[in-house]
Enzyme design. Structure first.
Site, PDB file in Angstrom:
ATOM      1  N   HIS A 456     -17.968  55.415  42.318  1.00 27.53           N
ATOM      2  CA  HIS A 456     -16.950  55.508  41.271  1.00 27.53           C
ATOM      3  C   HIS A 456     -15.585  55.991  41.748  1.00 27.53           C
ATOM      4  CE1 HIS A 456     -15.464  55.447  37.306  1.00 27.53           C
ATOM      5  NE2 HIS A 456     -16.509  55.890  36.663  1.00 27.53           N
ATOM      6  N   TYR A 572     -16.953  61.557  24.264  1.00 29.84           N
ATOM      7  CA  TYR A 572     -16.054  60.997  25.282  1.00 29.84           C
ATOM      8  C   TYR A 572     -16.115  59.484  25.207  1.00 29.84           C
ATOM      9  CZ  TYR A 572     -14.134  60.507  30.098  1.00 29.84           C
ATOM     10  OH  TYR A 572     -13.383  60.201  31.216  1.00 29.84           O
ATOM     11  N   THR A 585      -7.922  56.099  33.936  1.00 33.00           N
ATOM     12  CA  THR A 585      -8.565  56.251  32.632  1.00 33.00           C
ATOM     13  C   THR A 585      -7.992  57.429  31.862  1.00 33.00           C
ATOM     14  OG1 THR A 585     -10.323  57.667  33.523  1.00 33.00           O
ATOM     15  CG2 THR A 585     -10.739  55.283  33.471  1.00 33.00           C
TER      16      THR A 585
END
Length: 755
Positions: A456, A572, A585
């Site tokens: 990630h 979230y 993000t």
């Protein structure tokens, strides 16, 4: 998404010499380094002069030169001034070759060309800084927005390359502290009783007075100096400095086509898919992919795509780092505990799919047994990032990417309700054959199905999704297979055989590998997956309800959460900030006062459907507004995160920031977007749809939910939690989501259209 796990309660220490005497110097140093990192990112001459082109320079030079013969001076005397500034000895040399006037005209034309480029670029940047269009109702654009869109389209050029707009993208703005604090207090109001909220309000107001103004000044300075005031710190502190296992806590997965398996031959599927990936990589390196654009006009940042291939996360004691290399010519393949090195080029070209199939079939047929410790070697990348994990395994870490030829068979089976659950668990948590530190691991199963496990830190899910969409379409509609299921094309028997990597793993290292594998298996076994298809209705019906599909689903998740646990929680939802340079993000806090009021009304038998529908619309509008604010740089969490980083560098202790950064996200959600709808016509080929992907649970007692909206009548959900927690059950939560979707749909007087 997965980053939510890393963002909770993270800690780091500042330990350079002199930190006790020069705190402000330390934060200034890191701000300086952020700017240096930004300036190092260049994407070539063609993108550097966009929206102009090198040919436009030649046209301008010819145009200026032609005026010399008509005795017209478009430079208004500047050409003559340039002639006078040329040194005498240079003038003599030039006269021998060409006249001073011609040289001066070329220099003037070049200067004019660069000036026009800068004017166009900064005009486009100013236009892209306007975001009023995103707050307008869908399908109802104002005159000013239509005019703005036409200007952006006109200045965007005819055929932009992937990185053409990078220099024209605006910077992510730093929100005002008072706005962020106000939005934060609003977000936690439905989760706190009156007394707890009053205490939080007091702490927040004290923070706003001091030390927030001081922290904000450093953050504004960083925003001026660097390309993005968030992204480099987000990568460093949320991902690379995290010392926990990344297998479940950070990595994410992507699935194959849901209903279609183009071939059941494992080696053939691997051959086509690897070749398609190499095609994608070549276009990526040349910048030939079309840039992603909202509304087909507004460009989005492409910087994350640079590190998709040839990248590996290298472990360190206190922090990891990303190693990104240029064009790598080999691939490492894992099969039955062995690692093989496969060359991807032959005679200066990529191997054809049929040649790759041959190489992979050789690996499948190789009878060699793994050496001691080799079979579980990849488990080192699933456990803690320390100890022997620091050893560099060059062939693997420098490969283009990592491929696993798996002995298991997975995929969607309508006769087996748990098939997608096992498929997801294999992609995300299988400890053998997943090199979790590589930018991504491609997994090809024995039955021809496949999937992806992605690290990630280098990029987010939509970036991987862009590549995955290209690969699926290329595999099925361009490359194809023979009637027997093999790759098309002739076989080259003169290829060098795959090289079996050799290992000499001492017993003490084998013990460490075993411990790491045991830890990884414990983590994997604790993850409870449930994936399911929701096909009762989809985007088509939701839009006929005049509601955003994402808002509809998010409110269904809030209703499901309340029914599942009897209470609300901090939620979230991941949104993107890629309309800004190097944006990644932002968080949308989906649990709001409006959403909780709607959920309570749904559970209150005394409420009428009319009342519930009114509350639903208010909650949906609120969610849409928050999502838009997050996309346009007015979110809450990234700003507070960066203020916290500055406070740590300055040695300032903030109870408010500590509280904010330690709050657990017990419901973490993310939508997997479909980005290249032109690649596969699902109206014509309705079975060629993706199953989406997912990630691990964020909190020990919470849920991770990913969903993909496919076509008009299908939504696929991926749910994860932990068996360890008595409060969670992924299957139960999935049933609650399904029922919540149906109950909300019942508020509207609409029916699903027949196909």
């Amino acid at each position: 998404m997965a980053e939510a796990h890393q963002a909770v309660g993270f800690q780091f220490t500042v330990t350079p010499e002199g930190i006790d005497l020069h705190l402000s110097r330390e934060v200034l140093k890191h701000i300086y380094l952020s700017g240096v990192t930004s300036w190092r990112k260049r994407n070539g001459i063609l993108t550097g002069v966009y929206p102009a082109s090198p040919s436009s320079w030649l046209i301008l030079v010819i145009a200026i030169m032609s005026t010399l013969y008509t005795r017209v001076d478009p430079s208004m005397g500047m050409i003559d001034s340039i002639k006078e500034t040329l040194p005498h000895h240079i003038s003599i040399l030039i006269i021998m070759i060409i006249t001073q006037t011609v040289v001066s005209a070329i220099l003037f034309a070049t200067g004019l060309w660069f000036s026009l480029i800068l004017i166009l670029r900064y005009t486009l940047k100013a236009l892209l800084s306007y975001h009023g269009w995103i707050f307008e109702s869908h399908g109802k654009k104002s005159f000013s927005t239509k005019l703005w869109l036409n200007l952006v389209k006109m200045l965007s050029g005819q055929r932009p390359l992937l990185y053409s707009f990078q220099a024209s993208l605006p910077k992510l703005p730093v929100p005002r502290v008072e706005d962020t604090v106000r939005r934060y207090l609003e977000s936690v109001r439905p989760l706190l009783d009156d007394e707890a909220y009053k205490q939080m309000e007091t702490v927040a107001n004290e923070f706003e007075k001091d030390p927030a103004p001081k922290l904000q000044k450093y953050l504004i300075l960083k925003s001026w100096w660097s390309a993005n005031y968030v992204s480099d710190w987000w990568e460093q502190y949320i991902y690379l400095r995290s010392r926990g296992p990344i297998m479940v806590n950070s990595n994410f997965y992507t699935m194959d086509l849901l209903y279609i398996t183009p071939t059941h031959r494992q080696a053939a599927r691997a051959g086509n898919v690897v070749h398609a990936m190499l095609q994608y990589r070549r276009k990526l390196e040349r910048g030939e992919h079309a840039p992603m654009r909202a509304l087909g006009i507004v460009p989005m940042c492409s910087f994350q795509m640079e590190r998709m291939f040839n990248t590996c996360r290298i472990p360190g004691v206190e922090t990891d780092y990303l190693q990104h290399l240029k064009d790598r010519k080999h691939l490492v393949v894992y099969h039955r505990g062995r690692f093989f090195k496969v060359w991807l080029y032959y005679g200066g070209r990529h191997l054809f799919p049929s040649e790759l199939e041959t190489q992979f079939q050789r690996i499948l047929g190789d009878p060699t047994e793994p050496r001691p410790g080799e079979e579980r070697l990849a488990a080192l990348t699933a456990g803690d990032s320390q100890g022997v994990n620091k050893a560099s395994l060059d062939a693997i870490e420098t490969a283009a990417f990592f491929l696993t030829l798996d002995d298991e068979s997975h995929g969607y089976d309508p006769e087996n309700g748990r098939s997608l659950d096992m498929y997801a668990k294999s992609l995300l948590t299988l400890c053998l054959g997943r090199w979790f530190d590589k930018s991504f691991t491609l997994i090809i199963y024995k039955n021809g199905k496949m999937g992806l496990n992605a690290e990630h830190s280098w990029g987010d899910s939509p970036i991987v999704g862009h590549m995955w969409e290209y690969v699926l379409a290329t595999d099925c509609f361009q490359l194809g297979y023979t009637e027997e299921g093999h790759c098309k094309g002739d076989t080259n028997k003169g290829l060098a055989l795959p090289t079996l990597l050799q290992w000499d793993i001492p017993s003490e290292c084998q013990e460490i590998i075993t411990r790491s594998y045991t830890l990884a298996k414990e983590i994997a076994d604790d993850v409870d997956f449930h994936s399911f298809l929701f096909d009762e209705f989809g985007k088509g019906l939701i839009k006929r309800c005049r509601t955003s599909p994402d808002a509809f689903i998010q409110l269904a998740l809030q209703l499901a959460q309340f029914r599942d646990k009897g209470k609300f929680c901090l939620t979230y939802e991941s949104s993107m900030t890629r309309m800004f340079k190097e944006g990644r993000t932002e968080t949308v806090r989906s649990c709001t006062c409006e959403s909780t009021a709607f959920v309570r009304a749904m559970e209150d038998e005394g409420k009428t459907n009319t009342q519930r529908l009114e509350l639903f619309q208010k909650a949906a509008d609120k969610h849409q507004n928050m999502y838009r604010l997050a996309m346009t740089g007015s979110g809450i969490d990234r700003h507070l995160f960066c203020l916290y980083i500055v406070s740590k560098y300055l040695g300032i202790d903030s109870p408010f920031l500590k509280q904010v950064l330690s709050e657990p996200w017990r419901l973490s959600t993310s939508q997997t977007p479909q980005q290249q709808l032109n690649l596969i016509d699902i109206q014509k080929f309705p079975k060629y749809v993706s199953a989406g992907g997912g990630f691990g649970p964020v909190a020990d007692d919470g849920y991770g939910v990913s969903y993909i909206i496919v076509g008009e009548n299908l939504i696929t959900f991926h749910i994860s939690s932990k068996f360890f927690s008595p409060e969670t059950d992924s299957y139960r939560f999935g049933q609650n989501i399904r029922q919540a979707m149906l109950d909300i749909k019942a508020l509207f007087n609409v029916e699903k259209k027949k196909p």
